[in-house]
Design a protein around this motif. Structure first.
Motif, short mmCIF file in Angstrom:
data_model
loop_
_atom_site.label_atom_id
_atom_site.label_comp_id
_atom_site.label_asym_id
_atom_site.label_seq_id
_atom_site.Cartn_x
_atom_site.Cartn_y
_atom_site.Cartn_z
N PHE A 130 0.83 -1.21 0.00
CA PHE A 130 0.00 0.00 0.00
C PHE A 130 0.86 1.26 0.00
CE2 PHE A 130 -3.67 -2.59 1.59
CZ PHE A 130 -4.55 -2.22 0.57
N ALA A 131 1.95 1.23 0.75
CA ALA A 131 2.81 2.41 0.84
C ALA A 131 3.53 2.70 -0.48
CB ALA A 131 3.83 2.23 1.96
N LEU A 132 3.83 1.63 -1.19
CA LEU A 132 4.62 1.80 -2.42
C LEU A 132 3.84 1.42 -3.68
CD1 LEU A 132 7.98 0.21 -1.19
CD2 LEU A 132 7.39 2.64 -1.28
N GLN A 133 2.49 1.51 -3.61
CA GLN A 133 1.71 1.02 -4.73
C GLN A 133 2.00 1.78 -6.03
OE1 GLN A 133 -2.48 1.49 -4.02
NE2 GLN A 133 -2.23 3.38 -2.86
N ASN B 242 4.70 1.40 -11.31
CA ASN B 242 5.71 1.84 -12.28
C ASN B 242 6.72 0.75 -12.54
OD1 ASN B 242 4.56 4.39 -12.53
ND2 ASN B 242 5.77 5.24 -10.85
N PHE B 243 7.08 0.02 -11.48
CA PHE B 243 8.02 -1.09 -11.64
C PHE B 243 7.45 -2.17 -12.54
CE2 PHE B 243 9.10 -5.35 -10.13
CZ PHE B 243 10.45 -5.39 -10.43
N ALA B 244 6.18 -2.55 -12.26
CA ALA B 244 5.53 -3.58 -13.08
C ALA B 244 5.40 -3.10 -14.52
CB ALA B 244 4.15 -3.91 -12.50
N GLY B 245 5.06 -1.81 -14.68
CA GLY B 245 4.97 -1.26 -16.04
C GLY B 245 6.30 -1.31 -16.75
N GLY B 246 7.39 -1.01 -16.04
CA GLY B 246 8.72 -1.06 -16.64
C GLY B 246 9.08 -2.46 -17.10
N VAL B 247 8.74 -3.45 -16.28
CA VAL B 247 9.02 -4.84 -16.67
C VAL B 247 8.23 -5.22 -17.92
CG1 VAL B 247 8.78 -7.25 -15.95
CG2 VAL B 247 9.62 -5.54 -14.33
N LEU B 248 6.95 -4.83 -17.97
CA LEU B 248 6.12 -5.14 -19.14
C LEU B 248 6.67 -4.47 -20.40
CD1 LEU B 248 2.54 -4.83 -17.60
CD2 LEU B 248 3.74 -6.93 -18.25
N ILE B 249 7.11 -3.22 -20.26
CA ILE B 249 7.66 -2.50 -21.42
C ILE B 249 8.94 -3.17 -21.90
CG2 ILE B 249 8.75 -0.32 -22.12
CD1 ILE B 249 6.71 1.09 -20.27
N LEU B 250 9.79 -3.57 -20.97
CA LEU B 250 11.04 -4.23 -21.36
C LEU B 250 10.79 -5.58 -22.01
CD1 LEU B 250 13.26 -3.35 -18.27
CD2 LEU B 250 13.62 -2.57 -20.62
N ILE B 251 9.73 -6.26 -21.58
CA ILE B 251 9.44 -7.59 -22.14
C ILE B 251 8.75 -7.48 -23.50
CG2 ILE B 251 8.07 -9.69 -21.83
CD1 ILE B 251 8.57 -9.45 -18.82
N PHE B 252 7.69 -6.68 -23.58
CA PHE B 252 6.88 -6.63 -24.80
C PHE B 252 7.32 -5.57 -25.79
CE2 PHE B 252 4.05 -8.52 -21.57
CZ PHE B 252 3.77 -9.72 -22.20
N ALA C 200 16.03 6.58 -22.77
CA ALA C 200 16.31 5.46 -21.87
C ALA C 200 15.01 4.87 -21.37
CB ALA C 200 17.17 5.91 -20.69
N ILE C 201 15.01 3.54 -21.18
CA ILE C 201 13.88 2.85 -20.56
C ILE C 201 14.38 2.28 -19.24
CG2 ILE C 201 12.14 1.05 -20.79
CD1 ILE C 201 12.56 1.19 -23.82
N GLN C 202 13.98 2.90 -18.15
CA GLN C 202 14.39 2.47 -16.84
C GLN C 202 13.30 1.64 -16.19
OE1 GLN C 202 15.25 6.23 -14.96
NE2 GLN C 202 17.15 6.53 -16.13
N ILE C 203 13.61 1.04 -15.06
CA ILE C 203 12.64 0.17 -14.40
C ILE C 203 11.39 0.94 -13.98
CG2 ILE C 203 12.22 -1.17 -12.31
CD1 ILE C 203 13.64 -2.74 -14.39
N PHE C 204 11.55 2.17 -13.51
CA PHE C 204 10.40 2.94 -13.03
C PHE C 204 9.93 4.01 -14.03
CE2 PHE C 204 12.39 1.43 -9.10
CZ PHE C 204 11.30 0.87 -8.45
N ASN C 205 10.82 4.50 -14.87
CA ASN C 205 10.49 5.62 -15.75
C ASN C 205 11.05 5.42 -17.14
OD1 ASN C 205 9.41 7.46 -13.55
ND2 ASN C 205 11.50 7.23 -12.83
N SER D 77 2.34 1.92 -19.54
CA SER D 77 1.98 0.52 -19.82
C SER D 77 0.48 0.31 -19.95
CB SER D 77 2.54 -0.40 -18.73
OG SER D 77 1.93 -0.12 -17.49
N THR D 78 -0.32 1.31 -19.55
CA THR D 78 -1.77 1.15 -19.59
C THR D 78 -2.47 2.17 -20.48
OG1 THR D 78 -1.99 2.53 -17.59
CG2 THR D 78 -1.83 0.15 -17.27
#
Length: 270
Positions: A99-102, A107-117, A137-142, A161-162
């Motif tokens: 909850f604190a870091l949602q 952003n982290f999940a979005g970065g992973v999806l962008i790097l994969i797809f 640059a494509i970073q994990i969060f931004n 990512s959405t």
């Protein structure tokens, strides 16, 4: 000191826990081997699927940590350690952190999806979240964009990512669409000829395709043309500015008159 009693307690303890300890050690050894095999298979699969090499180590580490936690919980259960409370506390802590870091996790999940797809890559010209620029640059969060006027835009990967993204560079070739007007007294053929000289001389325009110069609107005072020039994606802005400046100069050379400002304003409103 009653050594017989101590010996009896040791024997009783060994009898009660010895088998569990041996089984736990066996499960630990086999589990570590299995985890190594699984992570190796995942790594091979990611290579075959051409997953970005920047994200592969992270995914491997994440899978390895999750499997090792499951292994440790299994071993604790074998030894008779009550894991229910531990799992409950771990789950509550994870929920609180989540909850604190949602926002960051999204952003982290979005970065992973962008790097994969790979909806876009470094160097692509994209339009996203109201900004147009080249992906630096494509970073994990931004994702870092550089705009035409050399501004750095930092966009969160969760939103990227959405939300819809226009990858202008996606196909390698791109059409630069522009609209030009000239006074109707010049004639369609004369105006088209003047524009054609510019599109043919543009150094970044592709030479193996026909560029469109189409009449799109006629008024009493002006003739409007849709000018569509094909170029490579990375040359989009060079082409755009070259043709705009070139047509202004070519109109002067060919004595192509423009509509008077007041007349053009009226024509645009029609």
């Amino acid at each position: 000191m009653n050594y017989d009693l101590i010996k009896a307690q040791i024997i009783a303890t060994a009898s009660e826990y010895g088998g569990k300890i041996l089984l736990a050690i066996l499960v630990l050894i086999i589990g570590r081997i299995v985890i190594g095999k699984i992570t190796s298979m995942v790594s091979t699969l990611m290579d075959k699927r051409h997953v970005d090499r920047d994200v592969q180590p992270f995914l491997n580490s994440l899978i390895s940590v999750m499997l090792n936690v499951m292994l440790l919980l299994s071993i604790a259960g074998i030894l008779g350690i009550q894991t229910t409370s531990f799992v409950a506390v771990l789950g509550a802590a994870s929920l609180a952190v989540g909850f604190a870091l949602q926002g960051s996790l999204a952003n982290f999940a979005g970065g992973v999806l962008i790097l994969i797809f790979k909806p876009y890559r470094v160097g692509d010209l994209i339009n996203a979240q109201g900004f147009t620029g080249v992906v630096e640059a494509i970073q994990i969060f931004n994702t870092i964009l550089v705009t035409v006027d050399n501004k750095t835009i930092i966009l969160p990967n969760g939103a990227l990512s959405t939300a819809p993204i226009t990858n202008i560079s996606g196909k390698g070739r791109i059409r630069v669409d522009m609209v030009f007007a000239a006074g109707s007294q010049n004639g369609v053929d004369a105006i088209r000829s003047s524009i054609r000289k510019v599109t043919n001389s543009c150094p970044t325009a592709l030479k193996d395709v026909e560029h469109d110069i189409l009449v799109t609107k006629l008024t009493e005072n002006a003739i409007f043309f849709d000018v569509r020039v094909w170029t490579l994606s990375e040359n989009y802005w060079d082409t755009y500015y070259y043709v705009n400046e070139g047509i202004s100069k070519q109109y002067s050379v060919d004595n192509i008159g423009a509509p008077k400002p007041a007349e053009l304003s009226v024509a645009l409103k029609q």
